[in-house]
Design a protein around this motif. Structure first.
Motif, PDB file in Angstrom:
ATOM      1  N   PRO A   1      23.890 -13.723  11.202  1.00 23.91           N
ATOM      2  CA  PRO A   1      23.903 -12.362  11.705  1.00 23.91           C
ATOM      3  C   PRO A   1      24.388 -12.235  13.156  1.00 23.91           C
ATOM      4  O   PRO A   1      24.368 -11.156  13.728  1.00 23.91           O
ATOM      5  N   PHE A   2      24.836 -13.347  13.742  1.00 22.90           N
ATOM      6  CA  PHE A   2      25.244 -13.314  15.148  1.00 22.90           C
ATOM      7  C   PHE A   2      26.599 -12.637  15.351  1.00 22.90           C
ATOM      8  O   PHE A   2      26.891 -12.152  16.443  1.00 22.90           O
ATOM      9  N   VAL A   3      27.444 -12.666  14.336  1.00 23.40           N
ATOM     10  CA  VAL A   3      28.750 -12.011  14.371  1.00 23.40           C
ATOM     11  C   VAL A   3      28.956 -11.289  13.045  1.00 23.40           C
ATOM     12  O   VAL A   3      28.203 -11.493  12.091  1.00 23.40           O
ATOM     13  N   THR A   4      29.972 -10.464  12.985  1.00 23.12           N
ATOM     14  CA  THR A   4      30.252  -9.759  11.733  1.00 23.12           C
ATOM     15  C   THR A   4      30.805 -10.730  10.694  1.00 23.12           C
ATOM     16  O   THR A   4      31.266 -11.833  11.014  1.00 23.12           O
ATOM     17  N   ARG A   5      30.787 -10.303   9.451  1.00 17.99           N
ATOM     18  CA  ARG A   5      31.308 -11.131   8.356  1.00 17.99           C
ATOM     19  C   ARG A   5      32.793 -11.464   8.583  1.00 17.99           C
ATOM     20  O   ARG A   5      33.232 -12.583   8.342  1.00 17.99           O
ATOM     21  N   ALA A   6      33.553 -10.486   9.062  1.00 18.65           N
ATOM     22  CA  ALA A   6      34.989 -10.708   9.302  1.00 18.65           C
ATOM     23  C   ALA A   6      35.204 -11.782  10.371  1.00 18.65           C
ATOM     24  O   ALA A   6      36.042 -12.669  10.205  1.00 18.65           O
ATOM     25  N   VAL A   7      34.450 -11.716  11.458  1.00 17.44           N
ATOM     26  CA  VAL A   7      34.565 -12.720  12.518  1.00 17.44           C
ATOM     27  C   VAL A   7      34.173 -14.091  11.980  1.00 17.44           C
ATOM     28  O   VAL A   7      34.836 -15.101  12.261  1.00 17.44           O
ATOM     29  N   GLN A   8      33.111 -14.151  11.196  1.00 13.34           N
ATOM     30  CA  GLN A   8      32.683 -15.415  10.600  1.00 13.34           C
ATOM     31  C   GLN A   8      33.797 -16.017   9.746  1.00 13.34           C
ATOM     32  O   GLN A   8      34.108 -17.209   9.871  1.00 13.34           O
TER      33      GLN A   8
END
Length: 178
Positions: A121-128
């Motif tokens: 949950p530290f970054v968005t799914r797209a960034v991940q």
């Protein structure tokens, strides 16, 4: 004339000369591209289905599958004239070099996920997903590829013309001018 030679003979002259001069590297790159596609497909398939919570494990499995394909293609095509070792010794060295390659290939993904926390949950799914692809499939692959190229020529297939297959360099160069 082999398929590779047929393809190279159709290249425009400046490219043909370079391809002939660096034919092992060109073949290695083509095998690498094929294995990159296999690795990417398996990695994404595993990471988005059965190994959603374990992306590094997915990467390791994908790289292992691509490594098996790589051994066959590199031994029988890229480095077909090289050798100098008994087959079992050559295979052991190949898989040792690739074991190190797997670590080098997976390390950037591990750093991305578990050091930089580039995961939900530290970054968005797209960034991940972008971070996973960039670290595993681009950075990791480039680092491991450079190491493998060196390792194959230095330790796995050290002697040129050891297996006697293939054409001498002069004959291949003449082929490029026909």
């Amino acid at each position: 004339m082999s398929l590779g030679e047929t393809v190279i003979s159709r290249f425009p002259e400046p490219i043909r000369s370079i391809a002939l001069k660096h034919r092992e590297l060109v073949k290695f790159a083509l095998v690498g591209g094929t294995c990159f596609i296999i690795d990417t497909a398996v990695f994404i398939g595993l990471k988005t289905t059965v190994l959603v919570e374990k992306p590094v494990t997915a990467k390791i499995i994908a790289t292992l599958i691509a490594t098996i394909v790589s051994y066959v293609l590199n031994r029988e095509w890229s480095f077909r004239t090289r050798g100098g070792r008994e087959r079992h010794h050559e295979a052991a060295l190949f898989f040792l070099v690739n074991g190190i390659g797997i670590v080098l290939n997976s390390l950037p993904l591990w750093v991305s996920r578990y050091v930089f926390d580039l995961e939900e949950p530290f970054v968005t799914r797209a960034v991940q997903e972008i971070a996973d692809f960039a670290s595993a499939q681009i950075i990791g692959t480039l680092v491991a590829m450079a190491f493998r190229w060196y390792g194959y020529k230095k330790w796995v297939f050290p002697e040129e013309n050891a297996r006697g297959k293939g054409r001498p360099l002069e004959e291949e160069e003449q082929l490029g001018h026909s």
